[in-house]
Design a protein around this motif. Structure first.
Motif, short mmCIF file in Angstrom:
data_model
loop_
_atom_site.label_atom_id
_atom_site.label_comp_id
_atom_site.label_asym_id
_atom_site.label_seq_id
_atom_site.Cartn_x
_atom_site.Cartn_y
_atom_site.Cartn_z
N LYS A 3 -16.87 0.81 1.74
CA LYS A 3 -16.41 1.91 0.89
C LYS A 3 -15.94 3.08 1.75
O LYS A 3 -16.57 3.39 2.77
CB LYS A 3 -17.54 2.37 -0.04
CG LYS A 3 -17.94 1.34 -1.08
CD LYS A 3 -18.98 1.94 -2.03
CE LYS A 3 -19.34 0.96 -3.13
NZ LYS A 3 -20.30 1.55 -4.10
N ILE A 25 -11.56 6.93 -12.47
CA ILE A 25 -10.47 6.03 -12.09
C ILE A 25 -10.98 4.81 -11.33
O ILE A 25 -10.61 3.67 -11.63
CB ILE A 25 -9.45 6.79 -11.20
CG1 ILE A 25 -8.79 7.93 -11.99
CG2 ILE A 25 -8.37 5.84 -10.69
CD1 ILE A 25 -7.98 8.87 -11.11
N ASN A 26 -11.82 5.05 -10.33
CA ASN A 26 -12.25 3.95 -9.46
C ASN A 26 -13.66 4.22 -8.95
O ASN A 26 -13.85 4.72 -7.85
CB ASN A 26 -11.28 3.82 -8.29
CG ASN A 26 -11.38 2.47 -7.59
OD1 ASN A 26 -12.38 1.78 -7.74
ND2 ASN A 26 -10.36 2.11 -6.85
N HIS A 28 -16.07 2.39 -7.82
CA HIS A 28 -16.75 1.51 -6.87
C HIS A 28 -16.14 1.48 -5.47
O HIS A 28 -16.61 0.73 -4.62
CB HIS A 28 -16.77 0.08 -7.44
CG HIS A 28 -17.34 -0.03 -8.81
ND1 HIS A 28 -18.64 0.36 -9.10
CD2 HIS A 28 -16.79 -0.44 -9.98
CE1 HIS A 28 -18.87 0.17 -10.39
NE2 HIS A 28 -17.77 -0.30 -10.94
N SER A 29 -15.11 2.29 -5.23
CA SER A 29 -14.41 2.21 -3.94
C SER A 29 -14.84 3.28 -2.94
O SER A 29 -14.38 3.27 -1.80
CB SER A 29 -12.89 2.32 -4.16
OG SER A 29 -12.43 1.21 -4.89
N CYS A 303 -7.20 7.97 -4.96
CA CYS A 303 -7.38 6.62 -5.51
C CYS A 303 -6.13 5.76 -5.37
O CYS A 303 -6.09 4.63 -5.85
CB CYS A 303 -7.78 6.70 -6.98
SG CYS A 303 -9.45 7.36 -7.25
N THR A 747 -2.32 -2.90 -10.46
CA THR A 747 -3.68 -3.45 -10.35
C THR A 747 -3.67 -4.95 -10.65
O THR A 747 -4.35 -5.74 -9.98
CB THR A 747 -4.62 -2.73 -11.33
OG1 THR A 747 -4.61 -1.33 -11.04
CG2 THR A 747 -6.04 -3.25 -11.20
#
Length: 760
Positions: A3, A25-26, A28-29, A303, A747
């Protein structure tokens, strides 16, 4: 998968809003770490005055409690200021630890400005900036009676109101001629001052502070004119300055604040800044709406999403000061090149002022009744012609009794909560879909009124209106034509419900009065079936009323040559075409083509047959880079490329794209449905004269224009012009939908690529 590490310095409203958007938006990154110098989780600094006034508690103004950080796996270090940055080693240092980062977000906010007066460090002198200041003032009010607030702006008046509530006698000292001179004109300010004086405030205007008197603690304040006032507490509310102390000595560029570009990037790689510590295009913003917008832009950029970048903000203030509702936006002061219209109701103590330049609405002030604030702010942002407002005022009326009419006249895309970008439509949908019964429930669900609270009255009005009248006002039914009682939306629903039906079957289902239709409904049927049905219409060419056809050979980008012109001339002579006309585009249209000749002429001129809709025409100005010295980009080549790439997209109404080689020729592009303006490094995209996206490479222009027109194709009614469609849905909503679709496609492609790699 490792990450990326994001470190945010500052646990205030701007920095945490950026984190909220990243999580949305994201989630888990990233591994996100936040450092805050206060011992509290993120809270609404705007509502500190409510805490001081005793209307609410510290807990109730908390925006994100401890659980929120834990649930989203965000590491929060409170009461731990960062003392040093190392941008070469990419780490931040506190007294307790060193933390590395991949991306660094500076959200250090601002510091209260303390006047350098003799005695400014005495006990009993305080700013009004955070919870500690608030608690200090509450403690002192229990022991002392007299207070002076230096500063007659918004913060000073809120502090004074709070001290009055705490039982103190309050003098407000202001250097200017009238209070709130950054938000109000003198008429509105005088009206507000009168209201506040009736509540117990005392005002000392045009006063220059000289010295804070007393030995160890405050005894009073003396002025340069020789007068003085006694005081046990002095609150300085004279403004703030960007907090740039942390970047001092680093390579990060500062001017008045930390200098950033449209994506909130500093001059140092991987370092960003948002909020009151950031300077964008020479401006530093202190209101919450611009700071939230900056946070949203930065989150999208981090992101990896496409974004228009931050373009700056039109400032607006909408709030309640000691029970008095105030709204101010844009250019509210008179000048040599503006005209203003004023309404002053002394009985109701209301005031309205609208400022106009070149017949465009550029500013407004409302005092007392601010229900029109959201609508006026939208008009100021769009620079709406005053005639539009004048027409609405005649139909709605201009008195508080017409609150229902004002709410009904607001479009769904009109922004109600400027701080959080919440529209009327979003509020209405939330009320209906989730059966919301109070303003607090709406706030929890949509964030409307959760920041400054200035829109709370309008939100309450929308709730009351919907509860009494339902989600929509009664509308006159607009049928497609006299052949049917069906509206466009009804026809669309039936076609989508029965995608395999033929044209005649669809007409039967809707009880068409005329089985052949007419020149109005036939094209609509062809268009909707071509876009949404599995069964193409039986007829694909639309005849003119005299039974002939019109053929318009493509001239890509408005460019032609000898060969094409000879072909057209030969066809005109050979088939005795009665009328040849130059049309917008520009293009040549051949009228009066006989039915038996149409297919042959199309083949000879390489002119495609129009299936079921209208076409897109792109025209460049100047003769491109080769022939026009002032050109920045090759507008002619771009016009040709656009038209070739987009010609397969069928739209409900003809669309003209104007392409300008440089900003010097922008007038051409801004008057077309879609405009492209060449700038250093690429292109800026405009829709109906409003900036839609920038900057872009040639490839991105094609992609963005195609996505926009595809969404227009799917959601507009036939033959709804693009500017009308833009007004109906709202340009902000359309932009977000187009970008969301592009993100979803990107995506999906990534997911497909990953799946293929995993399957090997």
């Amino acid at each position: 998968m490792n990450k990326r590490k994001i470190v945010v310095i500052g646990n205030g409203m701007a920095g945490v809003r950026c984190v909220e958007e990243i999580v949305k938006i994201n989630p888990h990154s990233f591994h996100i770490t936040i450092f805050g110098k206060e011992p509290h989780p993120n809270y609404n600094r705007i509502l500190l005055s409510k805490v001081l006034q005793g209307d609410t508690s510290v807990e109730s103004i908390t925006l994100n409690d401890w659980n929120w950080y834990e649930e989203n796996k965000i590491t929060l270090f409170t009461d731990e200021p960062v003392v040093k940055l190392d941008t070469e080693q990419k780490c931040v240092i506190t007294a307790k630890r060193t933390v590395e980062y991949d991306e660094l977000v500076l959200a250090t906010g601002s510091l209260p400005f303390i006047l350098p007066l003799p005695g400014a460090k005495k006990e009993g002198v305080t700013a009004f900036r955070d919870i500690d200041d608030c608690e200090k003032m509450i403690r002192l009010s229990k022991k002392h009676e007299k207070a002076i607030v230096i500063g007659g702006g918004l913060l000073g008046l809120e502090a004074a109101r709070g001290l009055l509530n705490l039982g103190m006698k309050v003098d407000v000292v202001h250097i200017g001629d009238y209070i709130m001179d950054r938000q109000l004109d003198q008429t509105a300010a005088n009206m507000l001052q009168k209201e506040l004086e009736e509540q117990g405030m005392n005002f000392l205007l045009q006063k220059h502070s000289a010295e804070i008197t007393g030995h160890k603690r405050v005894k009073g304040l003396s002025f340069k004119d020789g007068s003085r006032r006694e005081a046990d507490l002095i609150v300085m509310a004279v403004g703030v300055r960007p907090n740039t102390e942390l970047v001092s000595g680093t390579a990060i560029k500062t001017n008045r604040a930390i200098v950033v570009d449209d994506y909130m990037k500093t001059n140092v790689p991987n370092v960003y800044a948002v909020g009151e510590c950031a300077e964008h295009r020479g401006l530093v913003y202190g209101l919450v709406a611009p700071l939230y917008e900056q946070g949203k832009i930065l989150a999208a950029h981090l992101c990896g999403l496409e974004t228009t970048g931050y373009r700056g903000s039109i400032l607006s203030t909408q709030l309640k000061i000691s029970g008095v509702n105030v709204f101010s936006a844009g250019e509210f002061m008179d000048s040599d090149d503006t005209q203003s219209l004023n309404w002053h109701d002394g009985i109701r103590n209301t005031y309205k002022k609208i400022v106009v330049r070149d017949n465009k609405i550029v500013g407004a002030i409302l005092l007392g009744d601010i229900q029109e604030g959201a609508k006026l702010f939208g008009m100021i942002q769009k620079k709406t012609d005053y005639a539009v407002l004048e027409k609405e005022m005649k139909s709605v009326g201009d008195s508080p009794a017409n609150g229902d009419a004002l709410i009904a006249s607001m479009a769904d895309h009109d922004i109600v909560c400027a701080c959080n970008g919440v529209s009327k439509g979003s509020i209405v949908n939330a009320i209906c879909e989730q059966d919301l019964q109070s303003v607090d429930e709406i706030k929890e669900c949509t964030k409307a009124s959760s920041s400054c609270g200035g829109c709370r009255l309008v939100v309450a009005g929308i709730l009351d209106y919907v509860q009494r009248n339902g989600a929509g006002e009664d509308k006159v039914k607009e049928t497609i034509c006299a052949c049917t009682d069906a509206e466009h939306s009804t026809l669309l629903e039936v076609i989508q419900l029965y995608p395999g039906d033929s044209q005649s079957q669809i007409m039967n289902r809707l009880d068409w009065n005329n089985e052949d239709g007419c020149v109005i409904c036939r094209p609509a049927l062809y268009y909707y079936m071509g876009i949404h049905s599995q069964s193409l219409p039986d007829i694909i060419e639309e005849r003119q009323t005299d039974g002939t056809y019109v053929i318009a050979p493509r001239m890509y980008g408005g460019v032609t040559g000898a060969d094409q012109l000879k072909q057209i001339a030969n066809v005109v002579e050979k088939y005795a075409i009665p009328l040849v006309k130059l049309a917008a585009g520009p293009r040549v249209e051949l009228y009066g083509v006989k039915e038996g000749d149409a297919a042959t002429i199309r083949a000879e001129l390489n002119a495609a047959s129009p299936l079921y809709g209208k076409k897109i025409h792109a025209v460049g100005t100047c003769a491109g880079i080769r022939y026009a010295g002032e050109a920045i980009q090759d507008s002619v080549q771009m016009g040709m490329t656009l038209e070739r790439e987009l010609e397969t997209i069928i739209v409900p109404a003809n669309v003209t794209i104007g392409v300008s080689a440089s900003p010097r020729d922008e007038a051409h592009s801004l008057k077309e449905d879609i405009g492209l303006i060449g700038v250093p490094g690429g292109w800026e995209l405009y829709v109906s004269g409003e900036r839609f996206y920038a900057p872009m490479t040639d490839e991105k222009v094609i992609s963005m224009a195609a996505a926009l027109l595809q969404y227009y194709q799917e959601t507009a009614f036939y033959p709804e012009p693009l500017p009308v469609w833009i007004k109906r849905l709202g340009i902000v909503f359309i932009r977000e939908e187009v970008l969301k679709r592009k993100i979803e496609r990107k995506t999906k492609k990534i997911q497909q690529a990953v799946a293929m790699l995993q399957g090997r």
